[in-house]
Design a protein around this motif. Structure first.
Motif, PDB file in Angstrom:
ATOM      1  N   ALA A 119       0.835  -1.204   0.000  1.00  0.00           N
ATOM      2  CA  ALA A 119       0.000   0.000   0.000  1.00  0.00           C
ATOM      3  C   ALA A 119       0.871   1.256   0.000  1.00  0.00           C
ATOM      4  O   ALA A 119       0.540   2.266  -0.645  1.00  0.00           O
ATOM      5  CB  ALA A 119      -0.929  -0.002   1.200  1.00  0.00           C
ATOM      6  N   GLU A 120       1.980   1.197   0.696  1.00  0.00           N
ATOM      7  CA  GLU A 120       2.909   2.322   0.759  1.00  0.00           C
ATOM      8  C   GLU A 120       3.472   2.633  -0.624  1.00  0.00           C
ATOM      9  O   GLU A 120       3.488   3.793  -1.069  1.00  0.00           O
ATOM     10  CB  GLU A 120       4.025   1.964   1.726  1.00  0.00           C
ATOM     11  CG  GLU A 120       5.055   3.031   1.971  1.00  0.00           C
ATOM     12  CD  GLU A 120       6.111   2.527   2.952  1.00  0.00           C
ATOM     13  OE1 GLU A 120       6.274   3.152   3.997  1.00  0.00           O
ATOM     14  OE2 GLU A 120       6.755   1.489   2.656  1.00  0.00           O
ATOM     15  N   LYS A 121       3.911   1.594  -1.338  1.00  0.00           N
ATOM     16  CA  LYS A 121       4.450   1.809  -2.682  1.00  0.00           C
ATOM     17  C   LYS A 121       3.362   2.311  -3.631  1.00  0.00           C
ATOM     18  O   LYS A 121       3.626   3.152  -4.515  1.00  0.00           O
ATOM     19  CB  LYS A 121       5.049   0.504  -3.225  1.00  0.00           C
ATOM     20  CG  LYS A 121       6.236  -0.030  -2.420  1.00  0.00           C
ATOM     21  CD  LYS A 121       7.405   0.931  -2.418  1.00  0.00           C
ATOM     22  CE  LYS A 121       8.639   0.345  -1.744  1.00  0.00           C
ATOM     23  NZ  LYS A 121       8.441   0.101  -0.307  1.00  0.00           N
ATOM     24  N   GLN A 122       2.157   1.814  -3.475  1.00  0.00           N
ATOM     25  CA  GLN A 122       1.049   2.280  -4.317  1.00  0.00           C
ATOM     26  C   GLN A 122       0.744   3.748  -4.045  1.00  0.00           C
ATOM     27  O   GLN A 122       0.417   4.503  -4.967  1.00  0.00           O
ATOM     28  CB  GLN A 122      -0.181   1.409  -4.091  1.00  0.00           C
ATOM     29  CG  GLN A 122      -0.014  -0.014  -4.623  1.00  0.00           C
ATOM     30  CD  GLN A 122      -1.132  -0.949  -4.192  1.00  0.00           C
ATOM     31  OE1 GLN A 122      -1.813  -0.699  -3.192  1.00  0.00           O
ATOM     32  NE2 GLN A 122      -1.306  -2.047  -4.915  1.00  0.00           N
ATOM     33  N   LEU A 123       0.857   4.166  -2.790  1.00  0.00           N
ATOM     34  CA  LEU A 123       0.667   5.572  -2.455  1.00  0.00           C
ATOM     35  C   LEU A 123       1.736   6.426  -3.119  1.00  0.00           C
ATOM     36  O   LEU A 123       1.423   7.474  -3.707  1.00  0.00           O
ATOM     37  CB  LEU A 123       0.718   5.741  -0.933  1.00  0.00           C
ATOM     38  CG  LEU A 123       0.711   7.181  -0.408  1.00  0.00           C
ATOM     39  CD1 LEU A 123      -0.585   7.893  -0.778  1.00  0.00           C
ATOM     40  CD2 LEU A 123       0.923   7.200   1.113  1.00  0.00           C
ATOM     41  N   PHE A 124       2.984   6.007  -3.041  1.00  0.00           N
ATOM     42  CA  PHE A 124       4.053   6.753  -3.704  1.00  0.00           C
ATOM     43  C   PHE A 124       3.741   6.922  -5.193  1.00  0.00           C
ATOM     44  O   PHE A 124       3.861   8.022  -5.744  1.00  0.00           O
ATOM     45  CB  PHE A 124       5.392   6.025  -3.547  1.00  0.00           C
ATOM     46  CG  PHE A 124       5.945   6.016  -2.148  1.00  0.00           C
ATOM     47  CD1 PHE A 124       5.640   7.005  -1.241  1.00  0.00           C
ATOM     48  CD2 PHE A 124       6.807   4.991  -1.735  1.00  0.00           C
ATOM     49  CE1 PHE A 124       6.161   6.999   0.051  1.00  0.00           C
ATOM     50  CE2 PHE A 124       7.335   4.976  -0.456  1.00  0.00           C
ATOM     51  CZ  PHE A 124       7.008   5.972   0.442  1.00  0.00           C
ATOM     52  N   ARG A 125       3.346   5.857  -5.828  1.00  0.00           N
ATOM     53  CA  ARG A 125       3.093   5.920  -7.269  1.00  0.00           C
ATOM     54  C   ARG A 125       1.919   6.832  -7.595  1.00  0.00           C
ATOM     55  O   ARG A 125       1.956   7.575  -8.579  1.00  0.00           O
ATOM     56  CB  ARG A 125       2.853   4.508  -7.816  1.00  0.00           C
ATOM     57  CG  ARG A 125       4.104   3.652  -7.740  1.00  0.00           C
ATOM     58  CD  ARG A 125       3.905   2.283  -8.312  1.00  0.00           C
ATOM     59  NE  ARG A 125       5.149   1.521  -8.199  1.00  0.00           N
ATOM     60  CZ  ARG A 125       5.396   0.417  -8.877  1.00  0.00           C
ATOM     61  NH1 ARG A 125       4.497  -0.070  -9.711  1.00  0.00           N
ATOM     62  NH2 ARG A 125       6.548  -0.216  -8.711  1.00  0.00           N
ATOM     63  N   LEU A 170       1.059   9.408  -6.117  1.00  0.00           N
ATOM     64  CA  LEU A 170       1.467  10.793  -5.941  1.00  0.00           C
ATOM     65  C   LEU A 170       2.643  11.181  -6.844  1.00  0.00           C
ATOM     66  O   LEU A 170       3.157  12.296  -6.737  1.00  0.00           O
ATOM     67  CB  LEU A 170       1.852  11.031  -4.476  1.00  0.00           C
ATOM     68  CG  LEU A 170       0.736  10.808  -3.453  1.00  0.00           C
ATOM     69  CD1 LEU A 170       1.242  11.055  -2.043  1.00  0.00           C
ATOM     70  CD2 LEU A 170      -0.462  11.693  -3.752  1.00  0.00           C
ATOM     71  N   GLY A 171       3.056  10.269  -7.728  1.00  0.00           N
ATOM     72  CA  GLY A 171       4.153  10.568  -8.638  1.00  0.00           C
ATOM     73  C   GLY A 171       5.505  10.624  -7.970  1.00  0.00           C
ATOM     74  O   GLY A 171       6.416  11.317  -8.440  1.00  0.00           O
ATOM     75  N   ILE A 172       5.653   9.885  -6.865  1.00  0.00           N
ATOM     76  CA  ILE A 172       6.928   9.826  -6.142  1.00  0.00           C
ATOM     77  C   ILE A 172       7.662   8.557  -6.568  1.00  0.00           C
ATOM     78  O   ILE A 172       7.173   7.454  -6.304  1.00  0.00           O
ATOM     79  CB  ILE A 172       6.690   9.818  -4.624  1.00  0.00           C
ATOM     80  CG1 ILE A 172       5.948  11.086  -4.194  1.00  0.00           C
ATOM     81  CG2 ILE A 172       8.008   9.683  -3.869  1.00  0.00           C
ATOM     82  CD1 ILE A 172       5.514  11.083  -2.732  1.00  0.00           C
ATOM     83  N   PRO A 173       8.800   8.659  -7.233  1.00  0.00           N
ATOM     84  CA  PRO A 173       9.502   7.454  -7.688  1.00  0.00           C
ATOM     85  C   PRO A 173       9.883   6.545  -6.533  1.00  0.00           C
ATOM     86  O   PRO A 173      10.289   7.014  -5.459  1.00  0.00           O
ATOM     87  CB  PRO A 173      10.757   8.013  -8.375  1.00  0.00           C
ATOM     88  CG  PRO A 173      10.442   9.442  -8.678  1.00  0.00           C
ATOM     89  CD  PRO A 173       9.515   9.903  -7.599  1.00  0.00           C
ATOM     90  N   SER A 174       9.747   5.243  -6.750  1.00  0.00           N
ATOM     91  CA  SER A 174      10.160   4.268  -5.743  1.00  0.00           C
ATOM     92  C   SER A 174      10.694   3.033  -6.460  1.00  0.00           C
ATOM     93  O   SER A 174      10.756   2.990  -7.685  1.00  0.00           O
ATOM     94  CB  SER A 174       9.008   3.904  -4.801  1.00  0.00           C
ATOM     95  OG  SER A 174       7.940   3.323  -5.518  1.00  0.00           O
ATOM     96  N   GLY A 199      19.262  11.715  -8.236  1.00  0.00           N
ATOM     97  CA  GLY A 199      17.838  11.836  -7.938  1.00  0.00           C
ATOM     98  C   GLY A 199      17.469  10.974  -6.749  1.00  0.00           C
ATOM     99  O   GLY A 199      18.307  10.282  -6.164  1.00  0.00           O
ATOM    100  N   LEU A 200      16.189  11.003  -6.394  1.00  0.00           N
ATOM    101  CA  LEU A 200      15.728  10.321  -5.193  1.00  0.00           C
ATOM    102  C   LEU A 200      14.656   9.291  -5.493  1.00  0.00           C
ATOM    103  O   LEU A 200      13.753   9.528  -6.303  1.00  0.00           O
ATOM    104  CB  LEU A 200      15.160  11.341  -4.197  1.00  0.00           C
ATOM    105  CG  LEU A 200      16.131  12.392  -3.663  1.00  0.00           C
ATOM    106  CD1 LEU A 200      15.387  13.417  -2.821  1.00  0.00           C
ATOM    107  CD2 LEU A 200      17.251  11.736  -2.853  1.00  0.00           C
TER     108      LEU A 200
END
Length: 320
Positions: free
Chosen positions: A83-89, A91-95, A215-216
């Motif tokens: 769920a955490e990785k899905q939230l990042f995605r 919001l357009g936050i690379p993971s 990058g991050l």
């Protein structure tokens, strides 16, 4: 540490912890029992201005019962790695790549829930297919591990501490250096802001990151005060603990102006206080926990960490 920061503000504290010897009992009333015990939760909240948490494995329903701040939605997102990785995605936050996206091995098979300080994960050499309760994460070849602490008030006011460089061994944080040199601060603040806004967040939030090619990539979020921010007690104008309390009480946020600081965790054993405190700029924090392998028993912060001071502190800590 939250209580130690809040007592000068005129605050008093009550804690719920499963351990009868929890260090928090030294600075406030301690209720001993399960986090989801309804009677204890009601006693915890009785007469309280606000209830918060500093551990991401607190049951979400328990947090909801007492109306905890930050909102339990943040707790829920952090408790499930998928769920955490899905939230990042969203919001357009690379993971990192996960599951059947993984392109290189060995990869890391992690439990979706629980797991702390490197627990609940192992290397695998091939794609194991769907493993119930687990997520596969690609190992990242990163330059360094970083984290940022963000704090948001109910008014929407936000503040950020400088990115810090973290060193882990066997999944346990060993040291944090603030500020991380030549780090992409604005990019980290942008990612943290997206999380704060999406979650309607109030309080301190930590975002752990990998630096890759300048990058991050987001690794994990922690909806709480964070170990990589313990340096702020001596190294910042306002510690993460005081700013968390200011945020959840509706008080103005304090300055996050920071000076160069090194934090070393004390793992398994504690050093001689005399040796540590003989190092100029060293500040010792012992938690009052029983020693055991892999347990964080305290930390040392070192202000103005010149090479000579760092060497002297390392010698004092390594000799414990």
């Amino acid at each position: 540490m939250l209580a130690l920061a809040g007592i000068p503000l005129g605050l008093s504290f009550r804690f719920l912890d499963p351990a009868a010897d929890a260090p928090a009992g030294e600075v406030g009333e301690l209720l001993v029992g399960a986090y989801d015990d309804p009677e204890l939760l009601d006693r915890l909240a009785d007469g309280a201005d606000v209830v918060t948490y500093e551990f991401e494995n607190v049951p979400v329903e328990a947090a909801r019962r007492v109306g905890a701040v930050p909102a339990p939605a943040a707790l829920e997102a952090s408790q499930d790695r998928l769920a955490e990785k899905q939230l990042f995605r969203r919001l357009g936050i690379p993971s990192v790549r996960i599951d059947d996206e993984v392109e290189s091995y060995p990869a890391i098979l992690k439990t979706r829930r629980l797991g702390y300080d490197g627990k609940g994960q192992r290397l695998v050499e091939t794609w194991p297919g769907t493993v119930p309760g687990h997520v596969l994460e690609e190992r990242v070849s990163f330059e360094r591990e970083l984290s940022i602490l963000a704090v948001r008030a109910a008014s929407g006011e936000t503040a950020f501490y400088p990115l810090v460089e973290n060193v882990h061994e066997e999944g346990i944080l060993r040291s944090s250096l603030a500020p991380a040199l030549d780090a992409p601060q604005q990019q980290a603040e942008d990612y943290a802001t997206r999380l704060l806004d999406e979650l309607g967040y109030v309080g301190v939030l930590a975002l752990e990151l990998f630096e890759v090619d300048g990058g991050l990539l987001a690794n994990e979020l922690a909806p709480r005060v964070h170990n990589s921010g313990h340096w702020t007690i001596e190294g910042a104008a306002t510690s993460q603990f005081e700013n968390h309390l200011r945020a959840i009480h509706g008080l103005p946020l304090g300055s996050t102006h920071s000076d160069p600081t090194l934090m070393l965790n004390l793992i398994g054993t504690t050093p001689s206080p005399e040796k540590v405190l003989a190092v100029p700029g060293a500040h010792l924090h012992l938690y009052g926990k029983e020693p055991r392998p892999g347990r964080k028993l305290g930390h040392v912060t070192l202000t103005d960490p010149t090479p000579d001071r760092v060497a002297a502190l390392s010698a004092a800590v390594d000799g414990c």
